[in-house]
Design a protein around this motif. Structure first.
Motif, PDB file in Angstrom:
ATOM      1  N   TYR A 158       9.646   3.681  -2.412  1.00  0.00           N
ATOM      2  CA  TYR A 158      10.516   2.746  -1.702  1.00  0.00           C
ATOM      3  C   TYR A 158      10.531   3.041  -0.204  1.00  0.00           C
ATOM      4  O   TYR A 158      10.505   2.137   0.617  1.00  0.00           O
ATOM      5  CB  TYR A 158      11.933   2.810  -2.274  1.00  0.00           C
ATOM      6  CG  TYR A 158      12.860   1.766  -1.722  1.00  0.00           C
ATOM      7  CD1 TYR A 158      12.954   0.512  -2.330  1.00  0.00           C
ATOM      8  CD2 TYR A 158      13.638   2.013  -0.600  1.00  0.00           C
ATOM      9  CE1 TYR A 158      13.810  -0.455  -1.836  1.00  0.00           C
ATOM     10  CE2 TYR A 158      14.498   1.047  -0.095  1.00  0.00           C
ATOM     11  CZ  TYR A 158      14.575  -0.177  -0.712  1.00  0.00           C
ATOM     12  OH  TYR A 158      15.410  -1.141  -0.207  1.00  0.00           O
ATOM     13  N   LYS A 159      10.564   4.307   0.148  1.00  0.00           N
ATOM     14  CA  LYS A 159      10.652   4.708   1.550  1.00  0.00           C
ATOM     15  C   LYS A 159       9.332   4.576   2.302  1.00  0.00           C
ATOM     16  O   LYS A 159       9.321   4.323   3.500  1.00  0.00           O
ATOM     17  CB  LYS A 159      11.122   6.167   1.644  1.00  0.00           C
ATOM     18  CG  LYS A 159      12.533   6.395   1.145  1.00  0.00           C
ATOM     19  CD  LYS A 159      12.837   7.880   1.137  1.00  0.00           C
ATOM     20  CE  LYS A 159      14.152   8.176   0.452  1.00  0.00           C
ATOM     21  NZ  LYS A 159      14.393   9.621   0.308  1.00  0.00           N
ATOM     22  N   GLU A 160       8.208   4.748   1.600  1.00  0.00           N
ATOM     23  CA  GLU A 160       6.918   4.852   2.262  1.00  0.00           C
ATOM     24  C   GLU A 160       5.990   3.655   2.094  1.00  0.00           C
ATOM     25  O   GLU A 160       4.977   3.567   2.792  1.00  0.00           O
ATOM     26  CB  GLU A 160       6.194   6.100   1.755  1.00  0.00           C
ATOM     27  CG  GLU A 160       6.948   7.382   2.039  1.00  0.00           C
ATOM     28  CD  GLU A 160       6.380   8.584   1.294  1.00  0.00           C
ATOM     29  OE1 GLU A 160       5.370   8.432   0.563  1.00  0.00           O
ATOM     30  OE2 GLU A 160       6.961   9.670   1.424  1.00  0.00           O
ATOM     31  N   LYS A 172       0.855  -1.177   0.000  1.00  0.00           N
ATOM     32  CA  LYS A 172       0.000   0.000   0.000  1.00  0.00           C
ATOM     33  C   LYS A 172       0.894   1.230   0.000  1.00  0.00           C
ATOM     34  O   LYS A 172       1.874   1.297   0.742  1.00  0.00           O
ATOM     35  CB  LYS A 172      -0.909   0.007   1.226  1.00  0.00           C
ATOM     36  CG  LYS A 172      -1.977   1.061   1.167  1.00  0.00           C
ATOM     37  CD  LYS A 172      -3.006   0.857   2.261  1.00  0.00           C
ATOM     38  CE  LYS A 172      -4.146   1.845   2.035  1.00  0.00           C
ATOM     39  NZ  LYS A 172      -5.243   1.612   2.971  1.00  0.00           N
ATOM     40  N   TRP A 173       0.539   2.194  -0.849  1.00  0.00           N
ATOM     41  CA  TRP A 173       1.278   3.445  -0.926  1.00  0.00           C
ATOM     42  C   TRP A 173       0.344   4.535  -1.440  1.00  0.00           C
ATOM     43  O   TRP A 173      -0.357   4.323  -2.440  1.00  0.00           O
ATOM     44  CB  TRP A 173       2.494   3.305  -1.837  1.00  0.00           C
ATOM     45  CG  TRP A 173       3.318   4.533  -1.946  1.00  0.00           C
ATOM     46  CD1 TRP A 173       3.984   5.177  -0.945  1.00  0.00           C
ATOM     47  CD2 TRP A 173       3.567   5.291  -3.132  1.00  0.00           C
ATOM     48  NE1 TRP A 173       4.642   6.282  -1.434  1.00  0.00           N
ATOM     49  CE2 TRP A 173       4.400   6.379  -2.769  1.00  0.00           C
ATOM     50  CE3 TRP A 173       3.175   5.165  -4.449  1.00  0.00           C
ATOM     51  CZ2 TRP A 173       4.835   7.313  -3.689  1.00  0.00           C
ATOM     52  CZ3 TRP A 173       3.617   6.103  -5.365  1.00  0.00           C
ATOM     53  CH2 TRP A 173       4.441   7.158  -4.982  1.00  0.00           C
ATOM     54  N   GLN A 174       0.305   5.642  -0.785  1.00  0.00           N
ATOM     55  CA  GLN A 174      -0.534   6.785  -1.147  1.00  0.00           C
ATOM     56  C   GLN A 174      -1.986   6.367  -1.400  1.00  0.00           C
ATOM     57  O   GLN A 174      -2.578   6.686  -2.430  1.00  0.00           O
ATOM     58  CB  GLN A 174       0.039   7.525  -2.355  1.00  0.00           C
ATOM     59  CG  GLN A 174       1.352   8.199  -2.062  1.00  0.00           C
ATOM     60  CD  GLN A 174       1.845   9.051  -3.210  1.00  0.00           C
ATOM     61  OE1 GLN A 174       1.372   8.949  -4.336  1.00  0.00           O
ATOM     62  NE2 GLN A 174       2.826   9.889  -2.927  1.00  0.00           N
ATOM     63  N   ASN A 175      -2.533   5.598  -0.485  1.00  0.00           N
ATOM     64  CA  ASN A 175      -3.932   5.171  -0.523  1.00  0.00           C
ATOM     65  C   ASN A 175      -4.298   4.319  -1.731  1.00  0.00           C
ATOM     66  O   ASN A 175      -5.447   4.306  -2.160  1.00  0.00           O
ATOM     67  CB  ASN A 175      -4.877   6.381  -0.431  1.00  0.00           C
ATOM     68  CG  ASN A 175      -4.717   7.107   0.887  1.00  0.00           C
ATOM     69  OD1 ASN A 175      -4.557   6.492   1.931  1.00  0.00           O
ATOM     70  ND2 ASN A 175      -4.741   8.425   0.829  1.00  0.00           N
ATOM     71  N   ASP A 176      -3.331   3.645  -2.303  1.00  0.00           N
ATOM     72  CA  ASP A 176      -3.599   2.722  -3.406  1.00  0.00           C
ATOM     73  C   ASP A 176      -2.734   1.483  -3.220  1.00  0.00           C
ATOM     74  O   ASP A 176      -1.765   1.494  -2.465  1.00  0.00           O
ATOM     75  CB  ASP A 176      -3.285   3.380  -4.753  1.00  0.00           C
ATOM     76  CG  ASP A 176      -3.943   2.666  -5.927  1.00  0.00           C
ATOM     77  OD1 ASP A 176      -4.720   1.707  -5.706  1.00  0.00           O
ATOM     78  OD2 ASP A 176      -3.681   3.060  -7.081  1.00  0.00           O
ATOM     79  N   TYR A 177      -3.091   0.442  -3.923  1.00  0.00           N
ATOM     80  CA  TYR A 177      -2.316  -0.795  -3.881  1.00  0.00           C
ATOM     81  C   TYR A 177      -1.395  -0.863  -5.090  1.00  0.00           C
ATOM     82  O   TYR A 177      -1.777  -0.494  -6.201  1.00  0.00           O
ATOM     83  CB  TYR A 177      -3.223  -2.021  -3.873  1.00  0.00           C
ATOM     84  CG  TYR A 177      -3.985  -2.193  -2.589  1.00  0.00           C
ATOM     85  CD1 TYR A 177      -3.313  -2.380  -1.376  1.00  0.00           C
ATOM     86  CD2 TYR A 177      -5.367  -2.170  -2.562  1.00  0.00           C
ATOM     87  CE1 TYR A 177      -3.991  -2.544  -0.180  1.00  0.00           C
ATOM     88  CE2 TYR A 177      -6.069  -2.339  -1.374  1.00  0.00           C
ATOM     89  CZ  TYR A 177      -5.371  -2.519  -0.191  1.00  0.00           C
ATOM     90  OH  TYR A 177      -6.055  -2.673   0.979  1.00  0.00           O
ATOM     91  N   TYR A 178      -0.179  -1.343  -4.835  1.00  0.00           N
ATOM     92  CA  TYR A 178       0.808  -1.554  -5.889  1.00  0.00           C
ATOM     93  C   TYR A 178       1.297  -2.991  -5.797  1.00  0.00           C
ATOM     94  O   TYR A 178       1.453  -3.541  -4.707  1.00  0.00           O
ATOM     95  CB  TYR A 178       1.976  -0.577  -5.749  1.00  0.00           C
ATOM     96  CG  TYR A 178       1.576   0.827  -6.119  1.00  0.00           C
ATOM     97  CD1 TYR A 178       1.802   1.311  -7.400  1.00  0.00           C
ATOM     98  CD2 TYR A 178       0.939   1.648  -5.197  1.00  0.00           C
ATOM     99  CE1 TYR A 178       1.408   2.594  -7.751  1.00  0.00           C
ATOM    100  CE2 TYR A 178       0.536   2.928  -5.549  1.00  0.00           C
ATOM    101  CZ  TYR A 178       0.772   3.393  -6.826  1.00  0.00           C
ATOM    102  OH  TYR A 178       0.377   4.651  -7.178  1.00  0.00           O
TER     103      TYR A 178
END
Length: 118
Positions: free
Chosen positions: A100-102, A61-67
């Motif tokens: 990568y960091k978040e 999860k990153w910025q309210n979306d899934y990757y």
């Protein structure tokens, strides 16, 4: 004979439980990824010696979306973060990116039979 049956049942139970620990519900897997997983599974069935047997799809999860990232130790390609809509956005190996960091909340989507834990 009873010992063999009990051993088989217990082994089946642990194998089943292990798989449930890292898979997400099918409804949370995008269609583009379902198609890729089906292709991977067919390749493994047809040729288990190929590198597909060592791959895994992970979700972050990153910025309210899934990757989603595909990892495979035998591949020379670095994983790339692909959004839920199937667009590849980010090179995962670059530790200087915000992604990568978040990124957080790693969960396995699919794991091939020989894949290690990432």
């Amino acid at each position: 004979m009873k010992k063999l049956i009990w051993f088989s049942l217990i082994s089946l139970f642990f194998i089943s439980c292990e798989k449930e620990d890292y898979l997400i519900p099918a409804k949370e897997i995008p269609n583009w990824l379902k198609a890729d997983i089906q292709k991977q599974e067919q390749t493994i069935k047809d040729s288990p010696q190929l590198m597909n047997s060592y791959g895994a799809w992970l979700r972050y999860k990153w910025q309210n979306d899934y990757y989603f990232e595909y990892h495979n130790d035998l591949s020379s390609n670095s994983p790339k973060a692909t959004s839920s809509d199937g667009v590849t956005h980010i090179e995962v190996w670059d530790a200087n990116t915000d992604y990568y960091k978040e990124k957080c909340c790693k969960v396995y989507v699919w794991k091939a039979p020989e894949a290690r834990d990432y």
